[in-house]
Design an enzyme around this catalytic site. Structure first.
Site, PDB file in Angstrom:
ATOM      1  N   SER A  45       0.685  -1.393  -0.063  1.00 23.24           N
ATOM      2  CA  SER A  45       0.037  -0.144  -0.036  1.00 23.24           C
ATOM      3  C   SER A  45       0.785   1.346   0.080  1.00 23.24           C
ATOM      4  CB  SER A  45      -0.945   0.276   1.265  1.00 23.24           C
ATOM      5  OG  SER A  45      -0.229  -0.220   2.321  1.00 23.24           O
ATOM      6  N   THR A  66      -2.202  -6.652  -1.069  1.00 21.28           N
ATOM      7  CA  THR A  66      -2.833  -5.810   0.193  1.00 21.28           C
ATOM      8  C   THR A  66      -4.325  -5.695   0.071  1.00 21.28           C
ATOM      9  OG1 THR A  66      -3.146  -3.819  -1.058  1.00 21.28           O
ATOM     10  CG2 THR A  66      -1.005  -4.093   0.150  1.00 21.28           C
ATOM     11  N   ASP A 146     -22.913  -1.614   7.675  1.00 22.15           N
ATOM     12  CA  ASP A 146     -22.253  -1.570   6.253  1.00 22.15           C
ATOM     13  C   ASP A 146     -23.587  -1.545   5.413  1.00 22.15           C
ATOM     14  OD1 ASP A 146     -21.107  -2.227   3.990  1.00 22.15           O
ATOM     15  OD2 ASP A 146     -19.673  -3.578   4.986  1.00 22.15           O
ATOM     16  N   ARG A 206      -7.651   2.622   7.304  1.00 23.36           N
ATOM     17  CA  ARG A 206      -7.005   3.632   6.492  1.00 23.36           C
ATOM     18  C   ARG A 206      -6.999   4.714   7.167  1.00 23.36           C
ATOM     19  NH1 ARG A 206      -4.796   0.101   4.013  1.00 23.36           N
ATOM     20  NH2 ARG A 206      -4.666  -0.267   2.047  1.00 23.36           N
ATOM     21  N   ASP A 229      -3.653   2.383  14.233  1.00 21.28           N
ATOM     22  CA  ASP A 229      -2.654   1.543  13.705  1.00 21.28           C
ATOM     23  C   ASP A 229      -2.130   2.385  12.396  1.00 21.28           C
ATOM     24  OD1 ASP A 229      -0.893  -0.836  13.211  1.00 21.28           O
ATOM     25  OD2 ASP A 229      -2.292  -1.251  11.417  1.00 21.28           O
ATOM     26  N   GLU A 234      -0.024   9.852   7.609  1.00 22.52           N
ATOM     27  CA  GLU A 234       0.997   8.705   7.538  1.00 22.52           C
ATOM     28  C   GLU A 234       1.817   9.124   6.139  1.00 22.52           C
ATOM     29  OE1 GLU A 234       1.124   4.010   7.325  1.00 22.52           O
ATOM     30  OE2 GLU A 234      -0.443   4.907   8.319  1.00 22.52           O
ATOM     31  N   HIS A 251       1.216   0.597  11.557  1.00 18.69           N
ATOM     32  CA  HIS A 251       0.539   0.191  10.587  1.00 18.69           C
ATOM     33  C   HIS A 251       0.810  -1.315  10.241  1.00 18.69           C
ATOM     34  CE1 HIS A 251      -1.279   1.577   6.112  1.00 18.69           C
ATOM     35  NE2 HIS A 251      -1.669   0.092   6.638  1.00 18.69           N
ATOM     36  N   GLY A 254      -2.296  -5.865  10.114  1.00 13.16           N
ATOM     37  CA  GLY A 254      -2.414  -7.287   9.535  1.00 13.16           C
ATOM     38  C   GLY A 254      -1.065  -7.964   9.405  1.00 13.16           C
ATOM     39  N   TYR A 255       0.050  -7.583  10.141  1.00 13.22           N
ATOM     40  CA  TYR A 255       1.107  -8.128   9.856  1.00 13.22           C
ATOM     41  C   TYR A 255       1.387  -9.655  10.494  1.00 13.22           C
ATOM     42  CZ  TYR A 255       3.722  -4.556   7.215  1.00 13.22           C
ATOM     43  OH  TYR A 255       3.899  -3.532   6.179  1.00 13.22           O
TER      44      TYR A 255
END
Length: 355
Positions: A45, A66, A146, A206, A229, A234, A251, A254-255
């Site tokens: 990203s 991503t 949603d 985001r 995060d 950024e 960030h 998701g790591y």
């Protein structure tokens, strides 16, 4: 075939070395010259794949490992007949586990509150739906918003209702700036004013989904606990902001090792489809065995005892704060944290549940 790959992608050599020469590059600083004679570009990203990057190149395929696509100029890619792919859902499990870890780190007592704790999830795609499942395993009450999807197993409410009633609110939406349901500054001053002062806010989607100036004003007024995060500007992150946020991480929600590997596998499969190759490699064969913490079905007891061993989120917070220099986070230090991040394992690797 010549391939340029972000140096932080996982298992690039395993998946792509048989197809040609791989050149590793810093994704944030890629230029047109880096890709002009390249057929395949593999990014994350941090790379803005736009007209100026892809015009007049040999590119035939761009893969982004991503879940989001806001860094891809799809119009430009299609204009130049470049096939593109992302990896939607690749790190959904890791992000879901990140959110639960952050909440239990802030207040370990949440784990025993059952239906007395209400988690509000904005965005019920891959991440949001997995998080809802995991939260229900802990007995929490889950409400979601949603406008684009319906989930039979999730109580869906209007956004205003969610903001007013949730004890913790977490965002899992793409970044969009147009349309009736644009997510840019979705959490602004008005949204924050609807939330209970004691309600926790988590943003791992985001950065610009949350309006930074409004968030700063809200925390100064309410002393709200917030987990970030991602950040609106950024990698420009001010000390003023960090001093107000309860938990900050660079960030990396998701790591996980599985998430990173899964993302590379997904763009590998799209690459193979594009060029007519057989996709016969799986990331699982490359993973080491994880230490087993989960035994039986007593998830709560395991998390009470081993949460910090499974994922020490405080260490990530400390490491990011250590990057402050002259009133803001040093960009090179921020990128170094992400590049050298010791990928954590998902709960399933430790014998735990997955959605």
């Amino acid at each position: 075939m010549k391939i340029v790959a972000d140096e932080n992608l996982a298992f690039t050599e395993y998946f792509f070395s048989e197809f040609g020469e791989i050149h590793q590059a810093a994704g944030r600083t890629l230029t047109h010259d880096d890709v002009k004679d390249v057929q395949t570009l593999l990014v994350r990203s941090v790379t803005n794949v736009n007209e100026s990057l892809v015009a007049n190149t040999a590119l035939k395929f761009v893969g982004s490992a991503t879940i989001g696509t806001d860094h891809l100029d799809i119009t430009a890619l299609e204009k130049h007949q470049i096939v593109w792919s992302n990896a939607a859902g690749c790190n959904a499990q890791a992000v879901a586990e990140y959110v639960i870890t952050a909440l239990l780190h802030l207040n370990p007592d949440f784990i025993d509150q059952n239906k007395g704790f209400t988690l509000g999830i904005i965005g019920l795609g891959n991440v949001g739906s997995r998080l809802a499942y995991m939260a229900k395993l802990l007995g929490w009450n889950v409400i979601g918003f949603d406008p684009f999807v319906q989930h039979r197993d999730i109580q869906q409410v209007e956004l205003e209702t969610l903001l007013k009633n949730a004890d913790a609110i977490t965002t899992h939406v793409p970044l969009t700036k147009t349309g009736e349901h644009a997510t840019y500054h979705l959490i602004d001053g008005n949204a924050l004013a609807l939330m209970k002062p004691e309600a926790i806010l988590i943003n791992s989607a985001r950065g610009p989904v949350v309006e930074e100036a409004a968030l700063i004003a809200d925390i100064q007024k309410t002393q709200r606990k917030v987990v970030l995060d991602v950040f609106e500007h950024e990698p420009e992150i001010s000390q003023e902001l960090l001093d107000l946020i309860t938990i900050v991480t660079p960030h990396i929600a998701g790591y996980s090792l599985e998430g990173k590997a899964r993302g590379t596998q997904m763009i590998y499969e799209a690459f193979c489809k594009t060029f007519g190759y057989s996709a016969n490699k799986k990331f699982e064969s490359q993973l080491p065995t994880g230490e087993q913490y989960f035994y039986g079905n007593n998830i709560k007891q395991t998390l009470k005892k081993y949460l910090s061993e499974i994922y020490n989120i405080q260490r990530d917070d400390d490491n990011l704060r250590a990057c402050l220099k002259n009133g803001k986070v040093d960009q090179k230090a921020f990128d170094h944290l992400r590049k050298t991040y010791p990928l954590r394992r998902e709960w399933a690797a430790h014998g735990g549940p997955k959605a």
